[in-house]
Design a protein around this motif. Structure first.
Motif: not given
Length: 704
Positions: A314-315, A577-578, A623-633
């Motif tokens: 997709l990316l 995202g990448i 913060g999305h990927i290292f603090g929040g819940g979007y790691a690999a997301g």
């Protein structure tokens, strides 16, 4: 057993003095914020962890044969008393925090991680869950409702994915990894907040304000006064940073602001570089321990996308199709900026300034022209009106409902009887609009309580939802006037809110926004579409001083700018995202001396359409990927754009207020929550699986 019953059954002699351990005798059972003090949290958490262990022990020592009700459902509700306290604590730790609260969060983190591990690594409990699962699987889940089957399958899988099948030695390692990760994630967030709050630009010479609109100057003066300083104060918080970068004619100051924002927690007192590397390394170790090649493989198993290959496809597809158009857009802005006298080439700190000027020159439109028509109170009315027209909801403010800050407003949400509702309240909505020193930046939706059916009384428990933003506060006689992007932001978060308010089901872990991460953005992102629809804007956008409707010509210009720099914006999101996928598809441990900035540059090099800036690094503030819940997301935003463009195409076909289409979206997307696989829900609404075609069309890019 209900939450109230559990609490009443465990209360000790001293517990009644702790509001977190008492029955909440407030309107709709919302948290009694005015009674809760920082010192109440730790004893409440400690007490409820003990009670949680007791409840799990009751399940594991039950001599009756394991069943769905006495094991899976019992476990679901055994954790609710602790969950309701943690919802209060962690929501306020983002919206109304302090140094002491952040320190407490670090203290509670290992306790909570240990408790979670004690449950998920409990062999006797897992045997009972597995027994129920195996028996149901053999029978093809016969006799089970969809939400029951989903709860059983997800409960079983959560045990397996949390190490239930590991050896004792491996379980010990799993505990160590998850314990350290929980601490590091908190430290990351705290460093970003501290770095953001620390940096300030205080200007005392009016010449330094060149280009800034009066509204921006007034807000900066109010910020300076509140901080006890003279002049005008600018910060890295969005209501200050964004307009400064957009309008300041002082290129040197724009560069200072840009470098500061894009190097938050990159070196200095609040350095996140080693934290980022350690988090990525620990996530890889966790995935390997559970049998996955990378952390992304582990995460995506439970996402709508399903695999790393599908996400990367997709990316890659979107990047290939949008990057050439993004480069053309940048070339146009570069040429325009040079004609305006810019020397030395277009740099990232020039982007917002010249794109806004170009938009004003080309479309005769900028944020300061539209801002007077977007008074905050009027925007709120428009949100509520749209929810009424689409889903039959009505909103009534209730000042008797306790809130956690004077700025926060509370609303009762009703389901219109004429649209199938029974007229009773269906949700409570909090809205918190303005920035404060103790509030994280950005905007988000969260829940203090999910909807569920009380297993003892059979009554529906309504959700309590909160929208948190950081918009410019009113200054003097000037009200809070939003930029078009801010209007889009609040509609986005309101979409999440609708998901939380409308969602229904028996089990709290499945209702509202408790869905797969790459599906959760569909209800929010689809709401952004209405903001630029002429038919909608014409109903409510009016000048805050004269009351005159937004001119038809201005609305036409807003519609005309829908595709303005759409390809660049897409590439920018793809870059994030990448980068996220790069950090979470590492298959070998990272060296402790890993150069975070170099790793990031290499990962995103193929997305680079603007000159890279030495000394900056967005990963340390990501913060999305290292603090929040979007790691690999983080790809979820683009994935959801594909979904929402496809879904909104149906609204466009049938009419943007079409009741039948809205009813279908409510029935198939908003109400079910996580009770079914999202691809099934999407197909039920749209009649087909999503494709990128509608998104490309929306951006004005031909699909080859």
């Amino acid at each position: 057993m209900s939450t109230t019953t559990l609490l009443a059954g465990c209360a000790g002699a001293d517990d009644h003095a702790n509001p977190l351990l008492s029955d909440w005798k407030t309107p709709y059972g919302v948290p009694p914020f005015e009674k809760i003090r920082l010192e109440h949290y730790r004893p409440a958490v400690e007490r409820l962890i003990v009670d949680g262990h007791r409840a799990v022990n009751d399940i594991t020592t039950n001599t009756d044969e394991a069943t769905f009700e006495n094991t899976v459902v019992a476990l679901e509700f055994a954790q609710q008393p602790l969950e309701r306290v943690l919802n209060v604590f962690y929501n306020l730790n983002s919206a109304e925090t302090s140094d002491a609260m952040q320190s407490l969060a670090m203290e509670l983190s290992p306790m909570l991680t240990d408790f979670s591990n004690d449950i998920m690594l409990n062999e006797r409990l897992f045997r009972r869950v597995k027994s129920v699962y195996d028996e149901a699987e053999v029978s093809g889940f016969a006799g089970m409702a969809t939400e029951q089957r989903t709860l059983l399958v997800e409960t079983y899988k959560s045990f397996v994915r949390s190490g239930a099948n590991l050896t004792p030695e491996q379980k010990s390692e799993y505990r160590a990894i998850t314990g350290e990760l929980s601490q590091l994630v908190l430290r990351f967030e705290q460093n970003v907040l501290a770095a953001t709050n620390k940096w300030q630009l205080c200007l005392t010479d009016e010449a330094e304000l060149a280009g800034l609109p009066e509204s921006v100057r007034e807000s900066a003066a109010a910020e300076a006064e509140a901080a006890g300083k003279k002049g005008w104060l600018f910060t890295l918080h969005a209501p200050s940073y964004v307009p400064f970068m957009t309008y300041s004619a002082r290129r040197d100051l724009r560069e200072r602001m840009y470098r500061a924002y894009n190097s938050r927690a990159f070196g200095g007192e609040h350095d996140n570089r080693s934290v980022v590397v350690r988090i990525a390394d620990l996530r890889l170790r966790l995935a390997n321990l559970l049998g996955y090649a990378t952390f992304a493989d582990y995460v995506l198993e439970e996402r709508m996308a399903g695999t790393v290959a599908r996400v990367n496809a997709l990316l890659d597809e979107l990047l290939a199709k949008t990057k050439p158009y993004a480069e053309k857009e940048i070339a146009g802005i570069r040429e325009y900026a040079a004609a305006q006298g810019l020397e030395g080439g277009l740099m990232p700190w020039d982007w917002a300034y010249y794109t806004e000027k170009y938009k004003a020159a080309t479309y005769d439109l900028d944020d300061e022209m539209t801002r007077p028509y977007f008074r905050l109170e009027r925007v709120q009315e428009a949100m509520f009106m749209l929810a009424g027209r689409l889903y039959g909801l009505t909103f009534e403010e209730n000042k008797d409902i306790p809130a956690y800050h004077p700025d926060v407003r509370a609303f009762e949400v009703y389901d219109d009887p004429e649209r199938g509702g029974d007229g009773s309240p269906m949700a409570i909505l909090y809205i918190d609009y303005f920035p404060r020193p103790g509030k994280q930046g950005g905007a988000w939706m969260t829940s203090y309580r999910q909807a569920y059916v009380d297993p003892q009384s059979g009554e529906q428990v309504i959700p309590v939802v909160s929208l948190v933003c950081n918009f410019t506060k009113p200054a003097g006689k000037r009200p809070s006037l939003l930029s078009f992007n801010e209007v889009t932001t609040i509609f986005h978060e309101f979409g999440h809110g609708l998901h939380g308010m409308i969602g229904r089901g028996s089990y709290p872990s499945q209702t509202g926004t408790n869905v797969r991460r790459d599906f959760v953005e569909l209800p929010s992102q689809i709401m952004e579409n209405w903001v630029s629809e002429k038919e909608f804007l014409d109903l409510w956008a009016a000048h805050y001083e004269t009351g005159e409707k937004m001119p038809a010509g201005m609305i036409d210009k807003i519609e005309a700018t829908k595709r303005y720099l759409a390809a660049y914006a897409c590439v920018r999101q793809l870059q994030f995202g990448i980068c996220d996928m790069a950090w979470h598809t590492v298959s070998e441990p990272l060296d402790t001396s890993c150069d975070v900035a170099a790793f990031e540059r290499e990962a995103v090099s193929r997305t680079q359409v603007m000159p890279p800036v030495e000394g900056t690094c967005f990963s340390t503030g990501f913060g999305h990927i290292f603090g929040g819940g979007y790691a690999a997301g983080y790809y979820s935003y683009k994935w959801a754009e594909v979904l929402e463009a496809d879904a909104f195409a149906l609204f466009k076909l049938n009419g943007i207020f079409d009741e039948r289409t809205a009813r279908s979206f409510r029935e198939h997307i908003l109400t079910p929550g996580g009770s079914q696989h999202p691809m099934i829900l999407f197909r039920q609404f749209a009649g087909h699986e999503p494709t990128v075609g509608p998104l490309l069309e929306k951006m004005g890019i031909p699909e080859e």
